[in-house]
Motif scaffolding. Sequence first.
Motif, PDB file in Angstrom:
ATOM      1  N   THR A  23     -24.420  51.136  12.666  1.00 54.27           N
ATOM      2  CA  THR A  23     -23.503  52.102  12.050  1.00 54.27           C
ATOM      3  C   THR A  23     -22.055  51.606  12.154  1.00 54.27           C
ATOM      4  N   ILE A  24     -21.720  51.108  13.337  1.00 54.11           N
ATOM      5  CA  ILE A  24     -20.341  50.645  13.540  1.00 54.11           C
ATOM      6  C   ILE A  24     -20.101  49.379  12.710  1.00 54.11           C
ATOM      7  N   PHE A  45     -22.123  55.704   6.886  1.00 58.92           N
ATOM      8  CA  PHE A  45     -21.646  56.092   8.216  1.00 58.92           C
ATOM      9  C   PHE A  45     -21.648  57.603   8.346  1.00 58.92           C
ATOM     10  N   GLY A  46     -22.037  58.075   9.522  1.00 54.12           N
ATOM     11  CA  GLY A  46     -22.082  59.512   9.752  1.00 54.12           C
ATOM     12  C   GLY A  46     -20.881  59.979  10.537  1.00 54.12           C
ATOM     13  N   LYS A 106     -22.562  59.089  23.407  1.00 55.70           N
ATOM     14  CA  LYS A 106     -23.197  57.769  23.525  1.00 55.70           C
ATOM     15  C   LYS A 106     -23.124  57.254  24.972  1.00 55.70           C
ATOM     16  N   TRP A 127     -31.967  57.433  15.745  1.00 56.31           N
ATOM     17  CA  TRP A 127     -30.591  56.890  15.697  1.00 56.31           C
ATOM     18  C   TRP A 127     -30.531  55.451  16.233  1.00 56.31           C
ATOM     19  N   VAL A 128     -29.646  54.684  15.645  1.00 51.40           N
ATOM     20  CA  VAL A 128     -29.595  53.228  15.856  1.00 51.40           C
ATOM     21  C   VAL A 128     -29.416  52.768  17.304  1.00 51.40           C
ATOM     22  N   ASN A 183     -31.021  62.487  13.096  1.00 53.03           N
ATOM     23  CA  ASN A 183     -30.430  61.314  12.467  1.00 53.03           C
ATOM     24  C   ASN A 183     -31.529  60.245  12.540  1.00 53.03           C
ATOM     25  N   TYR A 214     -25.996  67.453  16.561  1.00 58.90           N
ATOM     26  CA  TYR A 214     -25.854  68.052  15.226  1.00 58.90           C
ATOM     27  C   TYR A 214     -26.192  69.553  15.216  1.00 58.90           C
ATOM     28  N   LYS A 243     -19.491  65.857  15.437  1.00 61.57           N
ATOM     29  CA  LYS A 243     -20.251  66.173  14.224  1.00 61.57           C
ATOM     30  C   LYS A 243     -19.927  67.557  13.683  1.00 61.57           C
ATOM     31  N   TYR A 336     -27.391  63.725   6.493  1.00 63.48           N
ATOM     32  CA  TYR A 336     -28.193  62.561   6.118  1.00 63.48           C
ATOM     33  C   TYR A 336     -29.377  62.930   5.239  1.00 63.48           C
ATOM     34  N   ARG A 386     -31.158  55.157   5.044  1.00 66.47           N
ATOM     35  CA  ARG A 386     -30.432  56.337   5.494  1.00 66.47           C
ATOM     36  C   ARG A 386     -29.158  56.441   4.683  1.00 66.47           C
TER      37      ARG A 386
HETATM   38  N1  GLU Z   1     -23.775  58.606  14.659  1.00 62.10           N
HETATM   39  C1  GLU Z   1     -23.098  58.114  13.495  1.00 62.10           C
HETATM   40  C2  GLU Z   1     -24.090  57.521  12.518  1.00 62.10           C
HETATM   41  O1  GLU Z   1     -25.271  57.514  12.776  1.00 62.10           O
HETATM   42  C3  GLU Z   1     -22.045  57.100  13.768  1.00 62.10           C
HETATM   43  C4  GLU Z   1     -21.537  56.941  15.147  1.00 62.10           C
HETATM   44  C5  GLU Z   1     -22.370  56.034  15.985  1.00 62.10           C
HETATM   45  O2  GLU Z   1     -23.455  55.573  15.551  1.00 62.10           O
HETATM   46  O3  GLU Z   1     -21.925  55.812  17.090  1.00 62.10           O
HETATM   47  O4  GLU Z   1     -23.700  57.056  11.485  1.00 62.10           O
END
Ligand code: GLU
Length: 454
Positions: A23-24, A45-46, A106, A127-128, A183, A214, A243, A336, A386
């Motif tokens: 994501t970053i 990007f979220g 995180k 999530w990633v 996510n 979320y 969020k 998403y 996504r």
């Molecule tokens: N959670 C957000 C996303 O999935 C971005 C922030 C992150 O992954 O740290 O896009």
Amino acid sequence: MVERFKPIRFSRAGIRGLKASATIAINDRVREIWDAGRNVYHLAFGESRFPIHPKIAAALGANAHRRSYTSALGIPELRKVIAAHYQRRFELDIAPEQVVVGPGSKSLIFSALMALGEEVIIPQPSWVSYGPQAHILGKPVTFVPTRPETNYELELDVLESQIRESRQNWGNPEVFIVNSPKNPTGTVMRPEKVEALAGFAREHELMVLSDEIYALTVFSAVPHVSMSRFYPEGTVVFGGLSKSLPLGGWRVGTAIIPRDNGGKALTQAMSNIASNIWTCTPAPVQYAALVAYSDDPEIEEYIDICRRMHAIRTRFLYRTMKSLGVPCVEPAGAFYIYPSFERWREQLAARGVHNDNELAFHLIDRYEIATLPGSDFHAAQDFCLRISSSYIDAATDEKADMLLSAFREDPDPERFIRNQHPRLQKVAERFGEFVAELRREAGEPETVPSLAVV
Ligand code: GLU
């Protein structure tokens, strides 16, 4: 192979095989493309991009003088306010001592993962960063696949068989990460399912890390119910201000730890980790967060407005996919959607696109659309993407301000999309072109993207 540099040599622990957060990385890439004066529609990007609420902004300014370190667990006033917030908004009976504040959820998820258990259970998709965090800590992961047919909800028999198989191979999965609203799918776990999973976790003595960041973005009839309602002694609930409010860059994360002696020991462990690594969450931000968590009616209203704007934008993307015949589960929260392009596997292969990663590149190169491949989310199925609605038409502060004033003036979803979302409409057109080509190549009837939102 990584080159050897003297005297810089890399340690294998944690770093070997570790990739940047997807994501970053894509967010940085999109900014580079924009800085170079080129166009890209940013759906990768979220981040809630709406304006900061003036009361919260003022609170940060007023607390700029708070320049001392704070307790690693957060200032007591904030822990108290967060406990009250959780009681009121989520009907959880929380004492301030159960609240931990950290620089983003995180970091708190990471410190909990560091403190707890030998091995980690992670649903697919997820999530990633859950997988990479386990990787850094050297903790083996048991993945549990979920399916679109069941709305990407965890199925207890699949969960059980994955755990059994892992144990048969000398594994020891003890920590279970769950996330709802989810996510990357935007789905929300039904309360019955939350209860069933809680029962399962209790029976198998699993510690649940429940990522509920979320929680205040749900827009369907299915309400968010915290895992901690059913399994308070074995659940850590994670949340934050990134969020529900547009404060991602402020890095305010929270963890709600079980109340009993085990929970107290976990709080101590997380405090020890925090105090040796990041010391504390920036003090001015903590004081400003007091306002964000105060349940002030104006802020509550603002959280709700943000939720409704996300809902319209996200549902628009979902309707676009549906009208084009792209399989996609219906989103119920977050920002998403998670469509699958699997049915055009053959046509994509003819373009040299053999997996979701190549598909994401193809969409940037040919259609200027940035998304993320499902594989970055530990996906169980190929050819999923996504797609995030959160950035588009809100990339600059001016645009974000305009969106908010327009919505306050006229919250009609159709007009909000039609009059305020030129780029989102462009995205619908481009996806329309892309899917039309695939359908033509596959000999399927034509479709046109719908501009409906509800
Ligand atoms: N959670 C957000 C996303 O999935 C971005 C922030 C992150 O992954 O740290 O896009």
